[in-house]
Design an enzyme around this catalytic site. Structure first.
Site, PDB file in Angstrom:
ATOM      1  N   ASP A 157       0.447  -1.055   0.232  1.00  0.00           N
ATOM      2  CA  ASP A 157      -0.259   0.018  -0.353  1.00  0.00           C
ATOM      3  C   ASP A 157       1.220   1.294   0.152  1.00  0.00           C
ATOM      4  OD1 ASP A 157      -2.328   1.545  -0.352  1.00  0.00           O
ATOM      5  OD2 ASP A 157      -3.433   0.642   1.452  1.00  0.00           O
ATOM      6  N   ASP A 164     -10.582   2.478  -3.652  1.00  0.00           N
ATOM      7  CA  ASP A 164     -11.369   1.986  -1.971  1.00  0.00           C
ATOM      8  C   ASP A 164     -12.824   2.160  -1.903  1.00  0.00           C
ATOM      9  OD1 ASP A 164      -8.735   1.196  -0.732  1.00  0.00           O
ATOM     10  OD2 ASP A 164      -8.924   3.485   0.268  1.00  0.00           O
TER      11      ASP A 164
HETATM   12  C1  DGJ Z   1      -5.670   1.563   2.119  1.00  0.00           C
HETATM   13  C2  DGJ Z   1      -6.585   0.923   1.211  1.00  0.00           C
HETATM   14  O1  DGJ Z   1      -6.872   0.919   0.016  1.00  0.00           O
HETATM   15  C3  DGJ Z   1      -7.054  -0.188   1.954  1.00  0.00           C
HETATM   16  O2  DGJ Z   1      -7.908  -1.532   1.205  1.00  0.00           O
HETATM   17  C4  DGJ Z   1      -6.697  -0.715   3.172  1.00  0.00           C
HETATM   18  O3  DGJ Z   1      -5.223  -1.883   2.724  1.00  0.00           O
HETATM   19  C5  DGJ Z   1      -6.594   0.801   3.867  1.00  0.00           C
HETATM   20  N1  DGJ Z   1      -5.583   0.953   3.086  1.00  0.00           N
HETATM   21  C6  DGJ Z   1      -5.406  -0.019   5.333  1.00  0.00           C
HETATM   22  O4  DGJ Z   1      -4.862   1.196   5.651  1.00  0.00           O
END
Ligand code: DGJ
Length: 763
Positions: free
Chosen positions: A503, A573
């Site tokens: 991430d 997201d």
């Molecule tokens: C952003 C990601 O896109 C989510 O799926 C998740 O992993 C969060 N970060 C976790 O902090």
């Protein structure tokens, strides 16, 4: 054609047998993927051979591959002049030696209208330059001329040099035999005896044939609303698509397409397109010059950019890929998907099919612990999930997003015995194990930051702007790069991890690198990305079975650069299954649905409180790489039964969805009432169609679905996965029938969905 049915049945059978033999999921997915691809490749009409030629008499370079010809030559001023890019022309077609274009007026010298392959700033250039340099004596004039070239197979390198100083540029061309997509990049070499400063360097300029009413397509968006396709008529002036954020960004994606005029539908029309293979700040400028030629110049962003080159040093740009399709925007995406699968992704041309995964982020947030994850793992396994992923919260002092980033050791309160018991449990359930990391970031509230406050991007004595309570580590520093690599290497050595979700949840601020000399500090933009790639590359080499997902708080780091090192990407997201139709559609213009992670999440969703049936949510996610992100603890018996059925269905169509040719029969970009996609397997033995109704109006029935891309002569059996088709629909018919007469699905009401396959009949 009968062979392909037998092979497709064999694939399904093979999968079951692999599972029965308890063979590692990934080995099974690799073999099935290879089989699918090799069937596809052998079933296609043989590719036209590719060739790179130089005609010494006319001084013309010609690159031919697939359906493409790309032609340029050396003109009387020794400039590299673009001559033709488009549909493949006959080998007998010849071009005379190019001649530079006469200046249209005293205000626009010839250099501004002669379409050059790579032009430096000098000699009165007003259009976007490919290269701009400052010499130590203050001279900033650079005029490049052809010097020499070399051809090795399908690779061409053309060497340019300044008219008086020893600054050289190697222009590199590599053609992809199957798609005709051309990879271009440039390397500048300082062969003078003093240092020079490169203030701007592009990977390439593409000059398009003059047209009228040309349409520019590009992708824009923001967090939770990524991948919005935009279209505008190209007018005199310049449109700049860019990121100044340090990484790719969601606001624009480094991809463009330009259509000559406006075609009547998705699958018709001449379109030129391109994409950068770069995950740092970037810029693509689309410019219509004074004589209506379109110039597209792209590479690292020149904003706040400079590279100081000592004598003998060189700088290599990232690649800028370009292609042409005479099958409209649909053809563009099909070529790009094929290119990504065949040449870009890890393990290309046989990238491993994506397993069905479970991730509890939306269910548990940061509250991950051994007992809770084990319960979810059991439930996930019961519906056929193949990979179980623990997301954010497992490490350091991580209770929420205020602390812990940088401290990549297991949180003993949540996992008293480390990750091993959970990993063993996951394995015993027949799944492999994945883990979330965000290695480039640090919370000020962490051990790492306490020890190394100087490791972040910053300017001495200036504020350090936080986002999500975190700061960006300066990966351009060798010590930081090595720390990140060793931390991840250690994590993988000590735990049986099959997958990392990597991430990256913020963009840069105060991009300073105070520990190097001032003239080298702006190099941070490129050195950071090069080190990011080198970590991924080295990790993959040391842990060849580990797969990686590129996630950036949504779809902010998706490009052909990062895709070279990562097996899948997270597009957004926003997991609302209706919003996702548009997001996924936009994504698919540039990138393959085979790498597009798509989770089935809870209803109503946190995104907008919309309620959607589990079937609708599954069908939306099944258009990409299927994941489950719902809170399984809240599911009913019926939900588990539905999910089990749909996961099994997905496994039957997965190789078609992840590897096939996508047709947007009704795009949600233009029509928010309906959306229909169809994916045809490469050997055309199967087509999978998804249909979504937003809301019926005035009792109009759902539009008839006319399939595309089928073999007209094959007989296909209709198999309804979800929803209903009209009673007049035959059980089987020819490809011609399905493409011309079509299928009526019976969808009424709000947020309804249907799916069916057409499978070749073995008779
Ligand atoms: C952003 C990601 O896109 C989510 O799926 C998740 O992993 C969060 N970060 C976790 O902090």
């Amino acid at each position: 054609m009968y062979l392909s049915v037998r092979i497709s049945n064999a694939i399904a059978g093979l999968y079951k047998n692999f599972r029965r033999l308890r063979l590692n999921n990934r080995v099974a997915l690799l073999l099935i993927g290879m089989l699918g691809i090799s069937i596809g490749i052998t079933a296609q009409t043989p590719a036209q051979h590719s060739a790179v030629h130089f005609n010494a008499r006319t001084q013309i370079f010609r690159i031919d591959a697939a359906n493409i010809s790309y032609v340029f030559g050396v003109n009387e001023k020794k400039q590299l002049q673009m001559l033709y890019w488009g549909h493949r022309i006959s080998e007998a077609d010849n071009f005379p030696q190019p001649h530079s274009i006469k200046e249209p007026s005293s205000f626009d010298s010839s250099i501004n209208v002669t379409p050059q392959e790579f032009v430096a700033w000098g000699g009165g250039l007003y259009v976007e330059p490919d290269l701009k340099v400052t010499f130590p004596d203050g001279n900033r004039d650079l005029v490049l001329q052809y010097v020499s070239h070399s051809i090795k197979g399908d690779n061409l390198t053309v060497v340019l040099k300044d008219i008086s100083r020893n600054v050289f540029v190697d222009l590199q061309y590599q053609i992809d035999e199957k798609t005709g997509i051309l990879q271009r990049s440039a390397r500048v070499r300082n062969e003078t005896d003093a240092s020079i400063t490169v203030e701007q360097i592009a990977s390439a300029t593409w000059v398009l044939p003059r047209g009228t009413n040309d349409q520019l397509f590009y992708l824009t968006g923001r967090w939770a609303a990524e991948w919005q396709l935009k279209q505008q008529t190209i007018e005199p002036g310049k449109t700049v698509l860019e990121s100044r954020r340090g990484s790719t960004g969601a606001q624009n994606n480094p991809w463009f397409a330009i259509e000559r005029g406006q075609s009547k539908d998705q699958d018709h029309g001449d379109v030129w397109f391109g994409a950068l293979g770069w995950s740092g700040s970037w810029k693509i400028s689309v410019e219509q010059d004074q004589i209506r030629q379109i110039r597209v110049t792209g590479g690292p962003n020149n904003f706040d950019f400079s590279i100081h080159l000592l004598p003998g040093e060189k700088f290599q740009t990232p690649p800028f890929y370009g292609g042409y399709s005479d099958h409209g925007m649909g053809g563009v995406s099909r070529l790009l998907h094929r290119f990504e699968i065949g040449s870009i992704l890890p393990h290309a041309p046989y990238p491993i099919l994506r397993p069905v995964l479970y991730n509890s982020w939306e269910a548990t947030g940061f509250n991950v612990d051994e007992a809770g994850q084990e319960v979810l793992a059991e439930k996930a396994a019961s519906i056929g999930v193949e990979r179980f992923v623990v997301d954010d919260g497992w490490f350091g002092n991580r209770r929420d997003d205020h602390a812990g980033l940088g401290d990549w050791y297991v949180n003993k309160t949540k996992f008293p015995n480390g990750l091993k018991p959970l990993i063993d449990k996951v394995h015993s359930l027949g799944m492999d194990f994945g883990l979330w990391v965000e290695p480039e970031m640090v919370n000020p509230d962490s051990d790492l930051y306490s020890k190394h406050p100087d490791w972040i991007l910053h300017f001495t004595g200036r504020p350090q702007t936080q986002a999500r309570n975190q700061l960006v580590l300066n990966l351009a520093r060798q010590d930081v790069r090595d720390y990140v690599f060793h931390t991840l290497d250690d994590l993988l050595n000590k735990n049986n991890i099959a997958f990392l979700k990597w991430d990256y949840n913020r963009n840069w601020s105060e991009p300073g690198w105070p520990s190097v000399a001032p003239e080298n500090q702006k190099k941070v933009y490129t050195a950071y990305v090069q080190n990011f790639y080198s970590i991924l590359k080295e990790l993959r080499a040391k842990h060849p079975l580990v797969e990686i997902e590129s996630c950036s708080g949504g779809g902010s780091r998706v490009d052909l650069g990062v895709m070279h090192y990562t097996d899948e990407v997270w597009p957004s997201d926003n997991t609302d299954a209706f919003d996702r139709l548009q997001i996924q559609d936009g994504f698919s213009y540039a990138y393959s649905p085979g790498v597009m992670m798509s989770w089935v999440t809870d209803s109503p969703t946190w995104v907008n409180h919309r309620s959607l049936s589990l079937e609708y949510r599954f069908l939306s996610s099944m258009q990409g790489s299927l994941g489950i992100g719902a809170n399984l603890n809240r599911w009913t018996k019926e939900d588990f039964a539905t999910a089990k059925k749909m996961v099994a269905q997905y496994k039957q169509i997965r190789s078609t969805i992840q590897r096939g040719a996508l047709y947007r029969l009704i795009s949600p970009q233009n029509n928010s009432e309906y959306s229909v996609t169809e994916t045809v397997a490469e050997d055309r033995h199967q087509a999978v169609t998804f249909a979504f109704l937003h809301s019926s109006q005035m009792q109009y029935p759902f539009p008839r679905i006319h399939l595309r891309g089928l073999d007209p002569k094959m007989t296909y059996h209709l198999n309804v996965l979800e929803g209903k088709v009209s009673e007049e629909t035959p059980g089987s018919a020819s490809g011609t029938f399905w493409m011309n007469r079509g299928v009526d699905v019976d969808l009424q009401g709000d947020f309804q969905a249907a799916a069916f396959t057409l499978d070749e009949i073995n008779n």
